[in-house]
Design a protein around this motif. Sequence first.
Motif, mmCIF file in Angstrom:
data_model
loop_
_atom_site.group_PDB
_atom_site.id
_atom_site.type_symbol
_atom_site.label_atom_id
_atom_site.label_comp_id
_atom_site.label_asym_id
_atom_site.label_seq_id
_atom_site.Cartn_x
_atom_site.Cartn_y
_atom_site.Cartn_z
ATOM 1 N N ASN A 257 42.796 16.876 20.009
ATOM 2 C CA ASN A 257 41.927 16.322 21.288
ATOM 3 C C ASN A 257 43.005 14.238 21.276
ATOM 4 N N VAL B 131 37.507 24.178 26.942
ATOM 5 C CA VAL B 131 38.586 24.197 26.103
ATOM 6 C C VAL B 131 39.010 25.753 25.581
ATOM 7 N N TYR C 231 33.204 20.923 24.928
ATOM 8 C CA TYR C 231 34.027 20.090 25.362
ATOM 9 C C TYR C 231 34.548 19.829 24.217
ATOM 10 N N TYR D 123 41.828 23.980 29.921
ATOM 11 C CA TYR D 123 40.724 23.107 30.166
ATOM 12 C C TYR D 123 40.060 23.035 31.578
ATOM 13 N N ALA E 191 38.238 17.115 27.624
ATOM 14 C CA ALA E 191 38.492 18.316 27.783
ATOM 15 C C ALA E 191 37.037 19.204 28.038
#
Length: 136
Positions: A73, A82, A104, A133, A79
């Motif tokens: 990321n 996901v 996450y 997400y 996020a």
Amino acid sequence: MTRSERGRHRERHDPHWIEWLTGLVSALLVAGMLGWIGWEAFTREATPPDLSVTVLTTEKTGAGQRVTFNIANSGTTTAAAVTVIGRLMEGEKIVEESHVVFDYVAAESKSTGAILFAGDPAGRRLDIRAAGYTGP
């Protein structure tokens, strides 16, 4: 520090120089960290999650094939939930599809996961990507 005077102990009222130095260094470190956190909070631009997947290895297991990957990321926002989808394809036809959900992926970090396939990805096109997400 204590001094012994005729068998009695008495506390010194003046602090030792090392105590002053330790306090000064600690205060500078705390002030520096607070300044850095404040600067980051006010100057850093919040960008949405930007997810990318990189395949690391493919290994045979008792139940089929395990494809290990990194998900990164590069955004400054975390996020959550996901979903990563993996597909084995022959031409445009999907032979097998599997997915995994990460709780996450933190901002500016990467996580490792694996997708399991019953079929062998050798000789087929392997497509692994982040599918969606939610906000944390």
